[in-house]
Design a protein around this motif. Structure first.
Motif, PDB file in Angstrom:
ATOM      1  N   ALA A 416     -96.052   1.490 -10.000  1.00 50.38           N
ATOM      2  CA  ALA A 416     -96.462   0.435 -10.932  1.00 50.38           C
ATOM      3  C   ALA A 416     -97.127   1.008 -12.172  1.00 50.38           C
ATOM      4  N   ARG A 417     -97.676   2.211 -12.068  1.00 47.47           N
ATOM      5  CA  ARG A 417     -98.259   2.855 -13.246  1.00 47.47           C
ATOM      6  C   ARG A 417     -97.185   3.351 -14.202  1.00 47.47           C
ATOM      7  N   THR A 418     -95.970   3.534 -13.678  1.00 46.12           N
ATOM      8  CA  THR A 418     -94.852   4.017 -14.492  1.00 46.12           C
ATOM      9  C   THR A 418     -93.971   2.880 -14.983  1.00 46.12           C
ATOM     10  N   VAL A 419     -93.680   1.918 -14.099  1.00 42.61           N
ATOM     11  CA  VAL A 419     -92.784   0.806 -14.408  1.00 42.61           C
ATOM     12  C   VAL A 419     -93.601  -0.479 -14.466  1.00 42.61           C
ATOM     13  N   ARG A 420     -93.622  -1.124 -15.619  1.00 44.28           N
ATOM     14  CA  ARG A 420     -94.442  -2.319 -15.788  1.00 44.28           C
ATOM     15  C   ARG A 420     -93.717  -3.588 -15.352  1.00 44.28           C
ATOM     16  N   HIS A 421     -92.407  -3.665 -15.632  1.00 47.00           N
ATOM     17  CA  HIS A 421     -91.650  -4.895 -15.377  1.00 47.00           C
ATOM     18  C   HIS A 421     -90.616  -4.623 -14.291  1.00 47.00           C
ATOM     19  N   ALA A 422     -90.905  -5.034 -13.071  1.00 41.35           N
ATOM     20  CA  ALA A 422     -89.988  -4.821 -11.954  1.00 41.35           C
ATOM     21  C   ALA A 422     -89.889  -6.090 -11.134  1.00 41.35           C
ATOM     22  N   GLU A 423     -88.731  -6.291 -10.561  1.00 43.14           N
ATOM     23  CA  GLU A 423     -88.499  -7.415  -9.661  1.00 43.14           C
ATOM     24  C   GLU A 423     -87.785  -6.850  -8.441  1.00 43.14           C
ATOM     25  N   ILE A 424     -88.357  -7.083  -7.248  1.00 45.29           N
ATOM     26  CA  ILE A 424     -87.849  -6.476  -6.015  1.00 45.29           C
ATOM     27  C   ILE A 424     -87.351  -7.577  -5.092  1.00 45.29           C
ATOM     28  N   PHE A 425     -86.120  -7.388  -4.606  1.00 46.43           N
ATOM     29  CA  PHE A 425     -85.520  -8.286  -3.621  1.00 46.43           C
ATOM     30  C   PHE A 425     -85.325  -7.496  -2.333  1.00 46.43           C
ATOM     31  N   ILE A 426     -85.950  -7.951  -1.260  1.00 46.22           N
ATOM     32  CA  ILE A 426     -85.824  -7.280   0.036  1.00 46.22           C
ATOM     33  C   ILE A 426     -85.134  -8.250   0.986  1.00 46.22           C
ATOM     34  N   LEU A 427     -83.900  -7.911   1.377  1.00 48.81           N
ATOM     35  CA  LEU A 427     -83.118  -8.758   2.271  1.00 48.81           C
ATOM     36  C   LEU A 427     -83.245  -8.205   3.688  1.00 48.81           C
ATOM     37  N   VAL A 428     -83.947  -8.917   4.541  1.00 49.18           N
ATOM     38  CA  VAL A 428     -84.259  -8.426   5.881  1.00 49.18           C
ATOM     39  C   VAL A 428     -83.926  -9.496   6.914  1.00 49.18           C
ATOM     40  N   ALA A 429     -83.802  -9.045   8.169  1.00 47.37           N
ATOM     41  CA  ALA A 429     -83.466  -9.965   9.250  1.00 47.37           C
ATOM     42  C   ALA A 429     -84.645 -10.856   9.626  1.00 47.37           C
ATOM     43  N   HIS A 430     -85.862 -10.311   9.575  1.00 56.01           N
ATOM     44  CA  HIS A 430     -87.054 -11.066   9.966  1.00 56.01           C
ATOM     45  C   HIS A 430     -88.115 -10.941   8.867  1.00 56.01           C
ATOM     46  N   PRO A 431     -88.099 -11.818   7.882  1.00 55.25           N
ATOM     47  CA  PRO A 431     -89.067 -11.720   6.768  1.00 55.25           C
ATOM     48  C   PRO A 431     -90.519 -11.809   7.234  1.00 55.25           C
ATOM     49  N   GLU A 432     -90.765 -12.526   8.345  1.00 57.87           N
ATOM     50  CA  GLU A 432     -92.149 -12.686   8.797  1.00 57.87           C
ATOM     51  C   GLU A 432     -92.776 -11.365   9.211  1.00 57.87           C
ATOM     52  N   ARG A 433     -91.959 -10.364   9.526  1.00 60.03           N
ATOM     53  CA  ARG A 433     -92.478  -9.050   9.928  1.00 60.03           C
ATOM     54  C   ARG A 433     -92.837  -8.184   8.719  1.00 60.03           C
ATOM     55  N   TYR A 434     -92.579  -8.681   7.526  1.00 69.21           N
ATOM     56  CA  TYR A 434     -92.797  -7.878   6.325  1.00 69.21           C
ATOM     57  C   TYR A 434     -93.927  -8.451   5.470  1.00 69.21           C
ATOM     58  N   SER A 435     -94.825  -9.200   6.094  1.00 71.40           N
ATOM     59  CA  SER A 435     -95.938  -9.780   5.331  1.00 71.40           C
ATOM     60  C   SER A 435     -96.852  -8.699   4.776  1.00 71.40           C
ATOM     61  N   ASP A 436     -97.082  -7.620   5.546  1.00 72.40           N
ATOM     62  CA  ASP A 436     -97.923  -6.525   5.058  1.00 72.40           C
ATOM     63  C   ASP A 436     -97.269  -5.812   3.881  1.00 72.40           C
ATOM     64  N   VAL A 437     -95.954  -5.621   3.967  1.00 76.54           N
ATOM     65  CA  VAL A 437     -95.217  -4.991   2.868  1.00 76.54           C
ATOM     66  C   VAL A 437     -95.320  -5.859   1.615  1.00 76.54           C
ATOM     67  N   HIS A 438     -95.148  -7.162   1.800  1.00 72.78           N
ATOM     68  CA  HIS A 438     -95.231  -8.076   0.660  1.00 72.78           C
ATOM     69  C   HIS A 438     -96.619  -8.041   0.036  1.00 72.78           C
ATOM     70  N   GLN A 439     -97.641  -8.014   0.878  1.00 75.29           N
ATOM     71  CA  GLN A 439     -99.013  -7.991   0.368  1.00 75.29           C
ATOM     72  C   GLN A 439     -99.308  -6.694  -0.377  1.00 75.29           C
ATOM     73  N   GLU A 440     -98.785  -5.580   0.128  1.00 75.73           N
ATOM     74  CA  GLU A 440     -99.002  -4.295  -0.534  1.00 75.73           C
ATOM     75  C   GLU A 440     -98.363  -4.268  -1.913  1.00 75.73           C
ATOM     76  N   LEU A 441     -97.154  -4.800  -2.029  1.00 78.46           N
ATOM     77  CA  LEU A 441     -96.441  -4.771  -3.308  1.00 78.46           C
ATOM     78  C   LEU A 441     -96.922  -5.862  -4.259  1.00 78.46           C
ATOM     79  N   ALA A 442     -97.506  -6.921  -3.722  1.00 78.77           N
ATOM     80  CA  ALA A 442     -97.972  -8.022  -4.575  1.00 78.77           C
ATOM     81  C   ALA A 442     -99.081  -7.569  -5.508  1.00 78.77           C
ATOM     82  N   GLY A 443     -99.827  -6.553  -5.116  1.00 81.08           N
ATOM     83  CA  GLY A 443    -100.906  -6.067  -5.967  1.00 81.08           C
ATOM     84  C   GLY A 443    -100.443  -5.295  -7.178  1.00 81.08           C
TER      85      GLY A 443
END
Length: 464
Positions: A416-443
């Motif tokens: 994030a210090r290098t790229v200011r404008h990014a949009e990430i799409f993560i297509l997974v089988a169980h999105p509920e298992r990726y809440s920690d990943v989402h929280q980490e990237l949301a910052g």
């Protein structure tokens, strides 16, 4: 803009004026996505007979052969020459009829032409099939379409196809229905040759969905332009206080009778980077993923999954949005290898559309990679892609991923210090298992989307 089979160049002579062209009130349409539109009939003929093409013999033909063999057997027992001659005549009669039917294979001139542009999944592809000789012709379609249309030649017909999967689909060879006047032969033989039809990934109109079409192409991401000029637009204007004497255009000044200066306007193309995860293990690693086989023409089918096909459709649709807005799109895999051949020498509008068309055309044969480059377990990008991201500090970057661990999410967040404008799409089988990943990237301030694998691209934005 239509295109014609390469193998039918000698068969392009138009049908004679007296030939009947079979135009129905409604052009027949075959949709491979509608499995209930036709019923698959199992052949009762043994495979050995079909391989030797003995399935062309009717019941009467087999009875004729049997009668001939029986007469020859009786002639041998009783020593009757007339029975032997009659038995041989029946066998020869059936064999000659069978041989003449096989001799028609490839003799009938068939012309097949695709009247539409290169189709995408879900689009209607119009095909024309014609024959200048007297025959009964039935088109052979890929298995998922069911039985093809039939017509009486000379003449032809138009029909429409709606492909449910991308890839290189084969049409043909067409089949000619053959029979003899004695009723010994009845069946179909191949005639003409096959034609490869490339089908690109599905395109979804994302402009009608505010969640993506407007947010990506407005605001900070929209204003960013490449620092490298495509060209300079030179104009002449009046001299203003503060202009350098070196900018004075002396010839124009002499013509106008006052000081005129030369102004160079920097014209540049907006740049965007699309990162598409093509690692096989990321898309086909669990039992939840529905495996698919993508046709590749005469070659072996390409392995894929429903989740990756959704991701590819999303990538193509996003690419179209950016190209339509004048962005020159670069497409990379996780290692940094380009997925398209780019045209950096072209001017802005041409380059933007050309790069997208190259990528969209490549989706017809895009395969998942089974062997990745060596990288640390905490990193998801290769060194080549990591270095390239340094040039996209103020440019939009879109990432479409199939798998992301927590340790990789932490490493990705450091970019994030290098790229200011990014949009990430993560297509997974169980999105509920990726809440920690989402929280980490949301910052990071990036836009993060967790998309269920069971959701198609159309459903994905339908509720936006």
């Amino acid at each position: 803009m239509g295109w014609t089979s390469k193998t039918s160049s000698k068969n392009c002579s138009p049908a004679p004026p007296s030939a009947s062209w079979h135009r129905m009130e409604k052009t027949p349409r075959f949709d491979s996505r509608n499995a209930l539109s036709w019923v698959r009939s199992e052949r009762s003929t043994p495979a050995t007979l079909r391989r030797l093409r003995l399935d062309l013999l009717t019941v009467r033909g087999w009875c004729t052969l049997g009668a001939g063999a029986l007469l020859m057997f009786f002639a041998y027992l009783f020593g009757r020459h007339e029975l032997m001659a009659l038995g041989i005549s029946l066998i020869v009669l059936a064999a000659v009829s069978w041989g003449l039917a096989l001799g028609l294979r490839g003799r009938t001139r068939i012309q097949r032409q695709v009247l539409s542009t290169v189709p995408s999944v879900g689009e209607v592809c119009r095909v024309r099939l014609s024959c200048a000789e007297s025959a009964t012709i039935q088109e052979r379609l890929p298995e998922s379409f069911g039985p093809g249309p039939k017509f009486e030649a000379p003449g032809g017909l138009d029909y429409e196809l709606v492909f449910g999967t991308r890839g290189i689909h084969q049409l043909g060879p067409a089949q000619q229905i053959v029979s003899d006047s004695l009723g010994l032969i009845q069946g179909m033989v191949n005639t003409g040759e096959t034609m490869d039809v490339p089908v690109r990934s599905e395109l979804i109109d994302l402009h009608r969905f505010a969640s993506l079409g407007e947010q990506m192409l407005t605001g900070d991401a929209r204003h960013s332009l490449s620092t490298t000029a495509d060209y300079y637009d030179v104009a002449i204007r009046d001299y203003q206080q503060g202009d350098s004497i070196r900018q004075v255009h002396w010839k124009a000044s002499a013509r106008q009778g006052k000081l005129m200066v030369r102004q160079e306007n920097h014209v540049a193309t907006a740049q965007a980077l699309l990162i598409l995860d093509t690692a096989f293990d990321h898309w086909c690693h669990s039992g939840v993923d529905l495996r698919l086989s993508i046709p590749a023409g005469a070659k072996e089918d390409l392995p894929s999954s429903r989740r990756f096909e959704t991701a590819l459709s999303l990538a193509s649709s996003i690419g179209l949005c950016y190209a339509s807005s004048g962005y020159q799109l670069s497409v990379r895999d996780l290692s940094g290898a380009p997925l398209i051949s780019e045209h950096p020498q072209a001017t802005s509008d041409v380059a933007a559309q050309s790069n997208f068309e190259s990528f969209h055309a490549a989706t017809a044969v895009l395969a998942l990679s089974t062997g990745g480059t060596e990288m640390a377990a905490s990193e998801i990008f290769g060194d080549g892609l990591h270095k390239e991201l340094l040039g996209y500090r103020d440019e939009p970057v879109i990432m479409i991923l199939g798998e992301l661990t927590m340790i990789q999410a932490r490493w990705l967040a450091t970019l994030a210090r290098t790229v200011r404008h990014a949009e990430i799409f993560i297509l997974v089988a169980h999105p509920e298992r990726y809440s920690d990943v989402h929280q980490e990237l949301a910052g990071t301030g990036w836009k993060i989307h967790l998309i269920p694998a069971t959701m198609g691209a159309e459903q994905m934005w339908g509720g936006a």
